[in-house]
Write a protein that holds these residues in place. Sequence first.
Motif, PDB file in Angstrom:
ATOM      1  N   ASP A   4      42.202  49.709  30.375  1.00 33.60           N
ATOM      2  CA  ASP A   4      42.474  51.021  30.979  1.00 33.60           C
ATOM      3  C   ASP A   4      43.606  50.890  31.973  1.00 33.60           C
ATOM      4  OD1 ASP A   4      39.993  52.244  30.142  1.00 33.60           O
ATOM      5  OD2 ASP A   4      39.010  51.030  31.682  1.00 33.60           O
ATOM      6  N   LEU A   5      44.353  51.973  32.180  1.00 29.56           N
ATOM      7  CA  LEU A   5      45.298  51.983  33.308  1.00 29.56           C
ATOM      8  C   LEU A   5      44.826  53.016  34.316  1.00 29.56           C
ATOM      9  CD1 LEU A   5      47.877  51.093  34.775  1.00 29.56           C
ATOM     10  CD2 LEU A   5      49.109  52.859  33.504  1.00 29.56           C
ATOM     11  N   ARG A   6      44.601  52.559  35.546  1.00 30.38           N
ATOM     12  CA  ARG A   6      44.095  53.431  36.618  1.00 30.38           C
ATOM     13  C   ARG A   6      45.094  53.504  37.754  1.00 30.38           C
ATOM     14  NH1 ARG A   6      38.887  55.250  35.387  1.00 30.38           N
ATOM     15  NH2 ARG A   6      38.436  54.240  33.399  1.00 30.38           N
ATOM     16  N   LYS A   7      45.011  54.602  38.485  1.00 28.07           N
ATOM     17  CA  LYS A   7      45.842  54.702  39.693  1.00 28.07           C
ATOM     18  C   LYS A   7      45.256  53.826  40.797  1.00 28.07           C
ATOM     19  CE  LYS A   7      48.222  59.114  39.575  1.00 28.07           C
ATOM     20  NZ  LYS A   7      47.787  59.911  38.440  1.00 28.07           N
ATOM     21  N   VAL A   8      43.916  53.907  40.915  1.00 25.93           N
ATOM     22  CA  VAL A   8      43.235  53.158  41.986  1.00 25.93           C
ATOM     23  C   VAL A   8      41.992  52.474  41.422  1.00 25.93           C
ATOM     24  CG1 VAL A   8      42.084  53.315  44.237  1.00 25.93           C
ATOM     25  CG2 VAL A   8      43.923  54.908  43.698  1.00 25.93           C
ATOM     26  N   ALA A   9      41.895  51.181  41.654  1.00 24.38           N
ATOM     27  CA  ALA A   9      40.657  50.463  41.331  1.00 24.38           C
ATOM     28  C   ALA A   9      40.108  49.910  42.639  1.00 24.38           C
ATOM     29  CB  ALA A   9      40.931  49.336  40.344  1.00 24.38           C
ATOM     30  N   ILE A  10      38.810  50.087  42.835  1.00 23.45           N
ATOM     31  CA  ILE A  10      38.172  49.639  44.077  1.00 23.45           C
ATOM     32  C   ILE A  10      37.175  48.543  43.712  1.00 23.45           C
ATOM     33  CG2 ILE A  10      36.746  50.341  46.054  1.00 23.45           C
ATOM     34  CD1 ILE A  10      37.813  53.259  45.477  1.00 23.45           C
ATOM     35  N   ILE A  11      37.287  47.425  44.389  1.00 25.69           N
ATOM     36  CA  ILE A  11      36.370  46.312  44.107  1.00 25.69           C
ATOM     37  C   ILE A  11      35.406  46.187  45.279  1.00 25.69           C
ATOM     38  CG2 ILE A  11      36.163  43.868  43.532  1.00 25.69           C
ATOM     39  CD1 ILE A  11      39.132  43.863  42.756  1.00 25.69           C
ATOM     40  N   GLY A  12      34.122  46.447  45.028  1.00 23.00           N
ATOM     41  CA  GLY A  12      33.119  46.312  46.081  1.00 23.00           C
ATOM     42  C   GLY A  12      32.595  47.663  46.525  1.00 23.00           C
ATOM     43  N   LEU A  29      42.730  61.034  42.454  1.00 26.08           N
ATOM     44  CA  LEU A  29      43.284  59.772  41.951  1.00 26.08           C
ATOM     45  C   LEU A  29      42.357  59.104  40.925  1.00 26.08           C
ATOM     46  CD1 LEU A  29      44.673  58.358  45.329  1.00 26.08           C
ATOM     47  CD2 LEU A  29      45.960  59.428  43.480  1.00 26.08           C
ATOM     48  N   HIS A  30      41.231  59.763  40.616  1.00 28.79           N
ATOM     49  CA  HIS A  30      40.277  59.283  39.598  1.00 28.79           C
ATOM     50  C   HIS A  30      40.001  57.783  39.727  1.00 28.79           C
ATOM     51  CE1 HIS A  30      40.822  63.198  37.860  1.00 28.79           C
ATOM     52  NE2 HIS A  30      42.128  62.999  37.852  1.00 28.79           N
ATOM     53  N   PRO A  31      39.498  57.348  40.868  1.00 26.14           N
ATOM     54  CA  PRO A  31      39.309  55.908  41.045  1.00 26.14           C
ATOM     55  C   PRO A  31      38.193  55.350  40.161  1.00 26.14           C
ATOM     56  CG  PRO A  31      38.262  57.108  42.832  1.00 26.14           C
ATOM     57  CD  PRO A  31      39.030  58.124  42.026  1.00 26.14           C
ATOM     58  N   ILE A  32      38.352  54.086  39.846  1.00 25.34           N
ATOM     59  CA  ILE A  32      37.244  53.368  39.209  1.00 25.34           C
ATOM     60  C   ILE A  32      36.750  52.371  40.243  1.00 25.34           C
ATOM     61  CG2 ILE A  32      38.784  51.643  38.110  1.00 25.34           C
ATOM     62  CD1 ILE A  32      36.672  51.611  35.795  1.00 25.34           C
ATOM     63  N   MET A  33      35.444  52.291  40.392  1.00 28.16           N
ATOM     64  CA  MET A  33      34.876  51.319  41.314  1.00 28.16           C
ATOM     65  C   MET A  33      34.111  50.267  40.527  1.00 28.16           C
ATOM     66  SD  MET A  33      32.175  51.662  44.402  1.00 28.16           S
ATOM     67  CE  MET A  33      33.450  51.810  45.617  1.00 28.16           C
TER      68      MET A  33
END
Length: 308
Positions: A4-12, A29-33
């Motif tokens: 996938d290509l995301r604008k924002v990925a959050i780890i944790g 920004l449709h983040p993925i966590m």
Amino acid sequence: MSEDLRKVAIIGSGPAGLTAAIYAARGDLHPIMIEGTLAGGQLMLTTEVENYPGFIDGIMGPDLMGAMRKQAERFGTEFLTDNVTEVDFSERPFTIRTSDRVIKAETVIISTGASARMLNVPGEKELLGHGVSTCATCDGFFFRDKDLIIVGGGDSAMEEATFLTKFATLGTVVHRRDSLRASKIMQDRAFANDKLEWKWNSTVSEVYGNGKVEGVKLTDTVTGEVTDFPTGAVFIAIGHDPNTKLFEGKLELAGGYIVTKPGTSETSVPGVFAAGDVVDSRYRQAITAAGMGCMAAIDAERWLEAAH
Ligand code: NAP
């Protein structure tokens, strides 16, 4: 493997990550966590939280995290319940791998937190949140007029011991050697406090109690002798380990913590931001972590807007 290509990925997924997710999601920004298999961070290990603003009667740690997660979900955060196995920040978009996914992201927010070091002795895990605590600021208030012990000989232990004597009748510092690691000023302050007593050359080898802490077994590190020591609470202050193993050699670290540019969440790699206990050895509060998560989301948004 899907990509996938995301604008924002959050780890944790502690207070820093979830706050970043709320802000990034509301910013469209449709983040993925990637929340980890043990989601929610250190607050999942606590009971009542009385100092998080907005909850007049307090809130249970897991309930607070559940509410933050729902709020992040409500605005469209996508959650992936898996652990990150590898990151590549050497080229953009950045790459994050889990056991079965590859996520490409234009920006990454790291909020992997820290883990309090534990003693790993019988009874400790079972009584965590029921008299065993790793946070005096969070739990000291519950032990008003009780005797308690503080384990450790560093600055954290001295700071927590001093703080706890505001509530406790008597605090006993248990340290495994006969001299402290703490700085002189912290030692002096603790030694001058007549509500503190000292058990040198001692380790806690067991915590016991029926539903709540009733005492510990102390082992003398010189003679090996084991003694019983009744007490109402055990505050473990033997240090924290930031969860940064994944980032060694990929981001600038200091003492294991991710280095950020002062007053921002910017790490040594442009487009990678960090927030919460993974950058902070000083305050370590849910509310400060949440504040930093907000900063990271705003920093990421502005960075994307500047069209790097
Ligand atoms: P620390 O300096 O690493 O001290 C940890 C203490 O716990 C040491 O006394 C150590 O014993 C003991 N310990 C470690 N593992 C143990 C175990 N398994 N069983 C029993 N005892 C154990 O950690 P910290 O106190 O959290 O401080 C971390 C950093 O933050 C330090 O740089 C400190 O100066 C800083 N800090 C500063 C302040 C302040 O200035 N206000 C407040 C808090 C922290 P040994 O001594 O035998 O190794």
